[in-house]
Scaffold this motif. Structure first.
Motif, PDB file in Angstrom:
ATOM      1  N   TYR A  61       0.857  -1.201   0.000  1.00  0.00           N
ATOM      2  CA  TYR A  61       0.000   0.000   0.000  1.00  0.00           C
ATOM      3  C   TYR A  61       0.887   1.242   0.000  1.00  0.00           C
ATOM      4  CZ  TYR A  61      -2.651   3.974   1.314  1.00  0.00           C
ATOM      5  OH  TYR A  61      -3.165   5.257   1.304  1.00  0.00           O
ATOM      6  N   SER A  62       1.899   1.246   0.859  1.00  0.00           N
ATOM      7  CA  SER A  62       2.829   2.384   0.907  1.00  0.00           C
ATOM      8  C   SER A  62       3.502   2.572  -0.441  1.00  0.00           C
ATOM      9  CB  SER A  62       3.884   2.156   1.994  1.00  0.00           C
ATOM     10  OG  SER A  62       3.294   2.139   3.274  1.00  0.00           O
ATOM     11  N   GLY A  63       3.842   1.439  -1.095  1.00  0.00           N
ATOM     12  CA  GLY A  63       4.458   1.526  -2.413  1.00  0.00           C
ATOM     13  C   GLY A  63       3.567   2.253  -3.410  1.00  0.00           C
ATOM     14  N   TYR A  64       2.266   1.984  -3.356  1.00  0.00           N
ATOM     15  CA  TYR A  64       1.336   2.667  -4.257  1.00  0.00           C
ATOM     16  C   TYR A  64       1.150   4.130  -3.861  1.00  0.00           C
ATOM     17  CZ  TYR A  64      -0.059  -1.333  -7.084  1.00  0.00           C
ATOM     18  OH  TYR A  64      -0.060  -2.367  -7.991  1.00  0.00           O
ATOM     19  N   ALA A  65       1.230   4.435  -2.562  1.00  0.00           N
ATOM     20  CA  ALA A  65       1.158   5.831  -2.124  1.00  0.00           C
ATOM     21  C   ALA A  65       2.367   6.610  -2.645  1.00  0.00           C
ATOM     22  CB  ALA A  65       1.086   5.900  -0.597  1.00  0.00           C
ATOM     23  N   TRP A  66       3.548   6.001  -2.577  1.00  0.00           N
ATOM     24  CA  TRP A  66       4.744   6.633  -3.134  1.00  0.00           C
ATOM     25  C   TRP A  66       4.612   6.745  -4.649  1.00  0.00           C
ATOM     26  CZ3 TRP A  66      10.017   7.153  -0.814  1.00  0.00           C
ATOM     27  CH2 TRP A  66       9.984   7.098   0.578  1.00  0.00           C
ATOM     28  N   LEU A  67       4.010   5.741  -5.261  1.00  0.00           N
ATOM     29  CA  LEU A  67       3.853   5.739  -6.718  1.00  0.00           C
ATOM     30  C   LEU A  67       3.010   6.914  -7.196  1.00  0.00           C
ATOM     31  CD1 LEU A  67       3.887   4.346  -9.576  1.00  0.00           C
ATOM     32  CD2 LEU A  67       1.827   3.142  -8.810  1.00  0.00           C
ATOM     33  N   THR A  68       1.803   7.056  -6.640  1.00  0.00           N
ATOM     34  CA  THR A  68       0.922   8.131  -7.103  1.00  0.00           C
ATOM     35  C   THR A  68       1.413   9.496  -6.637  1.00  0.00           C
ATOM     36  OG1 THR A  68      -0.530   7.696  -5.194  1.00  0.00           O
ATOM     37  CG2 THR A  68      -1.119   6.673  -7.300  1.00  0.00           C
ATOM     38  N   ASN A  69       2.313   9.511  -5.642  1.00  0.00           N
ATOM     39  CA  ASN A  69       2.963  10.760  -5.275  1.00  0.00           C
ATOM     40  C   ASN A  69       3.946  11.192  -6.350  1.00  0.00           C
ATOM     41  OD1 ASN A  69       5.431  12.190  -3.562  1.00  0.00           O
ATOM     42  ND2 ASN A  69       3.396  12.676  -2.749  1.00  0.00           N
ATOM     43  N   ALA A  70       4.529  10.201  -7.050  1.00  0.00           N
ATOM     44  CA  ALA A  70       5.522  10.483  -8.092  1.00  0.00           C
ATOM     45  C   ALA A  70       4.888  10.668  -9.459  1.00  0.00           C
ATOM     46  CB  ALA A  70       6.563   9.367  -8.150  1.00  0.00           C
ATOM     47  N   GLU A 190      -1.479  13.990   3.052  1.00  0.00           N
ATOM     48  CA  GLU A 190      -2.928  13.888   2.883  1.00  0.00           C
ATOM     49  C   GLU A 190      -3.339  12.454   2.558  1.00  0.00           C
ATOM     50  OE1 GLU A 190      -6.600  15.837   0.256  1.00  0.00           O
ATOM     51  OE2 GLU A 190      -4.519  16.107  -0.391  1.00  0.00           O
ATOM     52  N   ARG A 191      -2.574  11.792   1.704  1.00  0.00           N
ATOM     53  CA  ARG A 191      -2.911  10.418   1.303  1.00  0.00           C
ATOM     54  C   ARG A 191      -2.927   9.500   2.522  1.00  0.00           C
ATOM     55  NH1 ARG A 191      -2.159   6.963  -3.257  1.00  0.00           N
ATOM     56  NH2 ARG A 191      -3.424   5.120  -2.771  1.00  0.00           N
ATOM     57  N   HIS A 192      -1.938   9.606   3.366  1.00  0.00           N
ATOM     58  CA  HIS A 192      -1.882   8.743   4.540  1.00  0.00           C
ATOM     59  C   HIS A 192      -2.939   9.134   5.564  1.00  0.00           C
ATOM     60  CE1 HIS A 192       1.980   7.577   2.770  1.00  0.00           C
ATOM     61  NE2 HIS A 192       1.894   6.499   3.514  1.00  0.00           N
ATOM     62  N   GLY A 193      -3.237  10.430   5.667  1.00  0.00           N
ATOM     63  CA  GLY A 193      -4.301  10.855   6.567  1.00  0.00           C
ATOM     64  C   GLY A 193      -5.650  10.297   6.144  1.00  0.00           C
TER      65      GLY A 193
END
Length: 389
Positions: A61-70, A190-193
């Motif tokens: 999940y964190s990997g996808y959060a980093w992905l869409t952040n990039a 924001e994504r993690h919140g």
């Protein structure tokens, strides 16, 4: 000017897309499934399995959060690939109850799909992110293969493979070049919140589902109300201002490697502990439904008190890593909450009532003049330097 008083950089204006929130809703279904799995068997063995499953799930999940952040999901190709990743998470969630049994192979195949899609999407990112993916993707895929092997092999090899997978992922987080990641602080926080508030809300849903086929009376309604009160204070802990302060810290950490390391430690590992706390708490409360005025078994009482304590410890570690004040309050409150476990073994509703009272008292104390975390960050992270120095 303190960090909490200053305005965050312009990058914080980048918002999370509705598609990302849709993705988070699918992901949180895995949290619900883990809650139900633990509630079915509140033992150390079941908890160990949940620890392993949640770690590998949260890692990706964190990997996808980093992905869409990039790279924003703003094209048909990217959205289609993200849909494939969502499908992988959905099937994983469905397989969770039997991930160490009949459907271990299905969990493993779905997890491998999630990893492959993640790697493919990073090929559409910027040059730095693509280079980071070349270092990180092989290790992520190795971890996925280990999970798949764990789903196919008998014991003791099954658990050995499952234990090896998180170890590979933790290694991956340290050996690849973190300087290649460019993190947009506002979007990242924001994504993690958002996923935290969805997870807290989903815990209420999981508890509510436990009321099916249960008579609503004086023995059940208090559990629902007190469970909601506890969930409220979980929300308060995270969203009473520390989410904004954490964004300031991350945005003002100018060194790319240090910013990425803060992201891994704070929003990766510390958030994992918080999500684990939500799972354990919801499983414990679910076991009290219909038994409010009865003693809980030790495992169930530990789950209720320990779940809240885990959440508080995770948040304390989050604040400490970012150099924010208030972590000591969280640690002390966690210890006090743990003291309610014997009360739960005497009377379930007594423990459920004591925990929100303790959390309310902690909130009141933090709001007292001279006590509340009013000043942003302290100079304690990274060997005495404020982040970004």
């Amino acid at each position: 000017m303190t960090e909490s008083a200053a305005a965050p950089p312009a990058e914080s204006g980048i918002r999370v897309s509705t598609l990302e929130l849709f993705f988070d809703l699918v992901f949180v279904f895995t949290v619900t499934q883990l809650t139900w799995t633990l509630a079915e068997d509140v033992t150390l063995a079941a908890l160990a399995d949940v620890l392993l499953m949640l770690f590998v799930i949260w890692w990706m999940y964190s990997g996808y959060a980093w992905l869409t952040n990039a790279v924003a999901p703003d094209s048909s190709t990217r959205r289609t690939l993200l849909l494939a990743g969502m499908a992988g998470f959905l099937v994983m969630a469905l397989a969770v109850p039997e991930s160490f049994g009949e459907y271990g192979w299905l969990f493993g195949v779905s997890y491998l799909v999630v990893n492959l899609v993640h790697s493919a999407l990073f090929l559409h990112a910027g040059a730095g992110s693509r280079q980071a993916a070349k270092q990180l993707a092989p290790l992520n895929i190795l971890a996925a293969v280990l999970v798949l092997a764990g789903g196919l092999l008998p014991e003791p090899y099954r658990h050995l493979c499952w234990i090896a997978a998180p170890l590979v992922q933790i290694t991956a987080g340290h050996v690849h070049n973190l300087e290649l990641h460019q993190i947009r602080a506002g979007h990242f926080v924001e994504r993690h919140g958002l996923v935290m508030i969805v997870a807290i809300g989903e815990s209420i849903v999981a508890i509510g589902l436990g009321f099916r086929d249960v008579r609503l009376d004086q023995g059940t309604i208090p559990v629902a109300v007190l469970g909601l009160c506890i969930a409220y204070y979980l929300w308060w802990i995270y969203f009473a201002g520390d989410d904004q302060r954490s964004e300031h810290v991350l945005a003002r950490t100018t060194d790319p490697r240090r910013r990425a390391r803060l992201a891994v430690d704070g929003w990766g590992y510390a958030h994992y502990v918080m999500v684990l706390g939500i799972v354990v708490l919801a499983a414990g409360i679910k076991k009290t439904v219909g038994h409010a005025f009865e003693p809980l078994h030790w495992g169930e009482a530990i789950a209720v008190g320990g779940g809240v304590a885990l959440y508080q410890v995770g948040h304390a570690a989050f604040l400490l890593r970012l150099g924010l004040q208030g972590w000591a309050h969280r640690a002390v409150a966690a210890l006090v909450v743990l003291a309610t476990i014997p009360l739960g073994h005497v009377l379930a509703v007594g423990q459920l009532a004591a925990i929100p009272l303790i959390m309310a008292a902690a909130a009141i104390i933090e709001d007292l003049p001279g006590v509340r975390r009013a000043g942003g960050s302290t100079a304690i992270s990274d060997f005495g330097r404020t982040p970004g120095s």
